[in-house]
Design an enzyme around this catalytic site. Sequence first.
Site, short mmCIF file in Angstrom:
data_model
loop_
_atom_site.label_atom_id
_atom_site.label_comp_id
_atom_site.label_asym_id
_atom_site.label_seq_id
_atom_site.Cartn_x
_atom_site.Cartn_y
_atom_site.Cartn_z
CB ALA A 158 41.36 49.43 46.80
CE LYS A 159 44.97 40.57 45.58
NZ LYS A 159 44.58 40.30 44.19
CB SER A 160 38.43 45.89 48.36
OG SER A 160 37.56 45.99 47.25
#
Length: 314
Positions: A158-160
């Site tokens: 996830a690109k969080s």
Amino acid sequence: MPIQPTDKIWHNGKLIPWNDAKLHVMSHAVNYGSCVFEGVLCYNPSRSPAIFPAAEHAQRLLDSAKIYRMDHTYSCQDIVQGMVDVCTANNVFPCYIRPLILRGYGEIGVDPTGAPTEVYIANYPWGKYLGKTSVDEGVDVCVSSWTRLAPNTLPAMAKSGANYMNSQLIKMEARANGYVEGIALDINGYVSEGSGENLFLVRNGTLITAPLGNSVLPGITRSSIMRIAQDLGIPLVEQMIPREMLYISDEVFFTGTAAELTPIRSVDRITVGVGKAGPITQALQKEFFGIIQGSVPDRYNWFTKVPVRQPVAV
């Protein structure tokens, strides 16, 4: 890299003035880092603006939101159209596009249930992330003392925003010690990635990159370079990479939306190969940059065209 404001930002399906895109200081995202985002580039190949590659970035954004249980009503095509709309409205090309899905104002506890989900898409002018001469000369990097996120802690796929606190530590340490960027190892001491880039090595003619299981973000540019390498007949493997292989590789380079394809000339002050982009790096650069600059046909259909309100200045 100071932000250069544009006129409009896309918010929940509507274009609003840049200065109206505001969050309360007590928003969930501000307090707990509860946002996911993308970094996308809109190029101007052959003076015809196009987003590279819009659908793949939009899908990864939605995947990140799903992992973090962020409910929303937008499809992949909705996000793509939002990127197109904001680029057209601001008429800035080439540009960087920043889509975000975040938890807004309404709940202050760690449990985000009840906090509204907000979706924003901004765009603005952008320069070279790792320096103006980095594409030709390469950059000097170090192996960071900070380890990449361990599996089953924060999801690396996830690109969080929360994940990028780790990236900030890697980047700041590298800059403080005189390097352009840092390379992080995973929890087991194998090579993972840079603070905001994927990593490739070349050893004896074979292109090598770490698998996603080494706490690697599934990079869009990473996938593009792997596709180009296969079409050029370059042997490619995904395997765990021991730290010392960085020092004895013939070539090393970063890939990423911002970094594009940037050679690495030294790691921990040990020269990589001959200290500049090698033949495989150069072959991949020629094809990749040819596509995004418009001198090579977009045979992969990576571009999404952006209508313009008036001729784009060069």
